[in-house]
Structures are given as C-alpha cells and as structure tokens.
Design an enzyme around this catalytic site. Structure first.
Site, mmCIF file in Angstrom:
data_model
loop_
_atom_site.group_PDB
_atom_site.id
_atom_site.type_symbol
_atom_site.label_atom_id
_atom_site.label_comp_id
_atom_site.label_asym_id
_atom_site.label_seq_id
_atom_site.Cartn_x
_atom_site.Cartn_y
_atom_site.Cartn_z
ATOM 1 N N TYR A 183 0.861 -1.186 0.000
ATOM 2 C CA TYR A 183 0.000 0.000 0.000
ATOM 3 C C TYR A 183 0.890 1.225 0.000
ATOM 4 C CZ TYR A 183 -3.523 3.449 1.405
ATOM 5 O OH TYR A 183 -4.357 4.552 1.461
ATOM 6 N N ASP A 206 9.448 3.076 -0.098
ATOM 7 C CA ASP A 206 8.357 3.678 0.669
ATOM 8 C C ASP A 206 8.539 3.286 2.132
ATOM 9 O OD1 ASP A 206 6.092 4.558 1.873
ATOM 10 O OD2 ASP A 206 4.681 3.623 0.461
ATOM 11 N N LYS A 249 4.288 9.470 9.026
ATOM 12 C CA LYS A 249 4.016 8.905 10.355
ATOM 13 C C LYS A 249 4.987 9.368 11.443
ATOM 14 C CE LYS A 249 1.591 5.073 8.219
ATOM 15 N NZ LYS A 249 0.269 4.687 8.560
#
Ligand code: PMP
Length: 436
Positions: free
Chosen positions: A148, A243, A271
């Site tokens: 994702y 990523d 994050k």
C-alpha cells in the site's frame, strides 16, 4: 473482564457520525467493517493507553497506524507543539523549523540529499512517482501485490490490507488507463520481477516498494529480493522508490532499505517523523529531486506543507530517538512476540504465525512463513475478527483490518507486557482449536 464493546457513548456517537461523515469515519480502516460491529470512539490517549468516550482503557497496539512511536501524547512532543502554536499556525511561507527538521532527517538518512515536506504519506509517494516519471520520461510504475502506498489513483492496484478487506481490488473512480500504467509484481519474487522488466523494462519509470511490507501483515523481504530489484532497476534505467512511510524512523533512526540490500533513488517517509501530526516526506538523490519546481519542471505544491506544528512535533520526536530507545522497542517487541506465541500454544490455537520486525507485528491465523500477498490472504479472517473483539473486550486495541501492522510504542513497558498477557489469553481462548 468481559464487556460489550463499544459502550453506549461510542454507539451514540457512531450513529450521529454516520449521518454526516461517510460511513461514520474519515478513513475506511477506522470502521469495523472487516471485523464487524461498530467502532470505538476515543476521547484521549496517554502513553501506551487509549481511553474511549465511555471511560474504558485500552492498551494501544495500533499506535495511530505506526505514527505514535513514543506512545500517545508524549509530554515533550505536546510541549513542543504548545510552544510552536502561538507563533503561528500556518505561514504558507518559509519558516525555520522546516529546514531544521529536514537537516535532522538528512543526518539520519543521508540518501535524502534533497527533500520536501508534504502533509501525508499518500502525497509523498504520489509526488515521488511523479518525479520518477518526470526524471526518466517514462510512464510505467511497478508495485507489488499487497503493498500500500497511499490512495493516489495509480497506486490503488492490489493495494493491501485496508483496500483488500473492503473488497475493492481496485477502486471505483480510478480510470483503467491510469492503472494500466501500473505493473503489479509479486513480493519476494525476483524471477517474476525479472520477467516484468524483460517485457516492459524500457518504459518503467520506477519500482515502488515497502522494504519491509507492512500492509499485508508484516512481510520481511527475502535477502535476494531487494538486491535483485536494485540490480534490475539499474540495468533498465528505472528509479527505485523505497516507501518507508511506516518503517522510516520506526525500525531505526533513519531508513532501513540500505541495510536490507537496496539503494533507493527516492525515499518516502511519514508517520513517525511527524510525531502524530499530518506529515509526509519525499526526497532522494539531488539530481533527481532538482527536477521538482521551483528548480525543475515537475510541479508539486501544498498550502499546509511543512506545517509549523508538524515540524515542531517531528523535531521533538527525533530528539528522543536514541539507540537505547530502539533497543528497548526491540526488546518489548521480542517479549510481546514470545507472549503471543506462548499463549497461542497454551490455548492450542493453530495455525498461528507472528512475523515481527522490531516494533512491527504481523499476526496471521495461518501457517507461516508468509512471503507475499497470496500467503497473507490465507489468514483466517473470521478467527481474527473473534480474536479482535475478545481482545477489545479485555482492554487491548488491535488494528481492525486483519492484515494491518500491529505496532508497539516506546511507552510500552513491563507493566503493559504483563497486562497484554492477561488480556490476550481470553482472546486466544475465544479462537481456541483449529479453524471453524
Ligand atoms: N505508504 C505506506 C507504506 C503506508 O503504510 C501508508 C499508510 N499506512 C501510506 C503510504 C499512506 O500514508 P497516509 O495514510 O499518510 O496517506
């Protein structure tokens, strides 16, 4: 301790929210669609715990999907945000905290020779892909099934946990022509990737990969996989995008792809480096990043980019990311893993597999090892749903989707580990024996 969750206040708020927010939530993984029932509404979080609007406490094993590495509302981060807020909530102009945080990130991850702040991981990866296309003049992007990378159009193909559990293999509203530019490989399958490159190599702009996959449970890369990926990309002139929106600064102070055998041209973060405030980062080789406006022809912008409160929170978090902290996190992770495996064994729950990297856990009601999306899909979702609800009733908050990463925070100590052991036993008991 058994209690029906959610409590009456959560239920009331859920009904009210559903009348104005789509599905009652602002992100589908927050709904309990994948496990059934109605979501718990939280009033506050402190350290390793969350408290819901009915006054119930939960050990937090979601950590805001990985963002809260130091736990909920760490005093130093809250103080930094408090200090920054009266100075201005948004300038839409340069301010000093931006390059301070950028310098600090680059010191820990020097491969981000030039970087830019955005407001989410989605934006970061979307922008990195645009840069790769702009730099190479090519259009195709390779991703891996179960990976994702945010919800930008082209990356919503076989995109892992949240999407998978919503039964949206691709999203409605994404034009076929856009997804046609996305090639989907199999994680941990270097031979398949070589075939993809043989067929499409000259039109591949970039390969985007989670160096430790965190959206199909937790799936570490096989040693040869990332190395082969790097070699193929170099041979065919494609860029690599690591990523690290989840893994960056969670698994170590910096990024992990290099230690796993990949040298990336571009890297994305999010994050942890925003300390719970909205943030995304993309950066990489100077020559590549200097294609971005105002220096180059690749356009990317943001009213709230480099937001002063996110920068202040990020700086306060980075101040606290010492080797001791990561050692402590790894120790907590190892102890929780051992507890989970022992409880599963004592309660005769099988198959049950834990795949842990540092403070990231994949819990599978399936036989391991899990090496790709197909493997992850073998997990028994119905059992996870029962496990989730029993854990919730006993005061442990797990990710509702079965294949999301369970994340522990540095606020989790021996007291919390002991609590987890007590609270999770009834959860294992609820799924005792083999699959039903
Ligand atoms: N990349 C990865 C690896 C992620 O796990 C996520 C979100 N969980 C994203 C990108 C998207 O980040 P955001 O939700 O901040 O848009």
């Amino acid at each position: 301790m058994s209690r029906g969750a959610p409590g009456p206040r959560s239920r009331r708020l859920g009904r009210r929210a559903a009348k104005v927010l789509v599905g009652g939530v602002d992100s589908p993984v927050r709904s309990f669609r994948s496990v059934g029932g109605a979501p718990v509404f939280f009033a506050r979080g402190r350290g390793a715990y969350l408290e819901d609007v009915d006054g119930r406490r939960y050990l937090d094993l979601v950590s805001s999907w990985g963002a809260n590495l130091l736990g909920n509302a760490p005093a130093a981060v809250v103080a930094a945000v408090r200090r920054a807020a009266p100075q201005g909530l948004s300038f839409g102009a340069p301010s000093p905290l931006e390059h301070e945080l950028a310098e600090r990130i680059r010191r820990a991850a020097p491969e981000l020779e030039r970087l830019r702040f955005v407001s989410s991981g989605t934006e970061a990866v979307m922008s990195a892909v645009r840069v790769a296309r702009g730099f190479t003049g090519r259009t195709k992007v390779v991703k891996f099934a179960g990976g994702y990378h945010g919800h930008s159009d082209g990356l919503l193909a076989r995109a892992g946990s949240g999407v998978a559990t919503q039964s949206l293999p691709d999203s409605a509203g994404v034009p076929r022509a856009i997804v046609a530019e996305t090639l989907v490989g199999r994680y941990n399958d270097p031979t398949g990737l070589a075939r993809l490159f043989e067929r499409h190599g000259s039109s591949i702009a970039a390969v985007v990969i989670e160096p430790v996959a965190g959206n199909m449970g937790v799936v570490p890369p096989r040693p040869d996989f990332l190395r082969t990926l790097g070699t193929l990309a170099r041979r065919y002139g494609a860029l690599t995008i690591a990523d690290e929106v989840i893994t960056g600064f969670r698994l170590r102070r910096g990024t992990v792809h290099e230690s796993l055998g990949l040298r990336a041209d571009l890297v994305t973060l999010g994050k942890v480096v925003g300390g719970g405030m909205p943030i995304g980062v993309y950066g990489g080789r100077r020559e590549v990043m200097e294609t971005v406006a105002p220096l180059g022809p690749v356009y990317q912008a943001g009213t709230l980019s480099g937001h002063p409160l996110a920068m202040a929170a990020g700086l306060a978090v980075l101040d606290r990311l010492t080797p001791t902290l990561y050692r402590g996190l790894a120790r907590t992770g190892a102890e929780l893993e051992a507890t989970l495996l022992r409880l599963a064994d004592e309660e005769r729950v099988r198959p049950f597999t834990v795949q842990r990297v540092g403070s990231m856990f994949g819990l599978f009601f399936a036989a391991g090892p899990i090496e790709d999306e197909r493997g992850a899909e073998r997990t028994d979702r119905a059992r996870y749903a029962r496990f989730f609800h029993a854990a919730l009733a006993a005061g442990v908050y797990l990710p509702p989707p079965p294949l999301e990463t369970t994340c522990v925070s540095a606020a989790m100590r021996s007291r919390e580990l002991a609590f987890a052991e007590r609270a999770l036993r009834p959860a294992f008991r609820a799924v005792r024996g083999g699959p039903r």
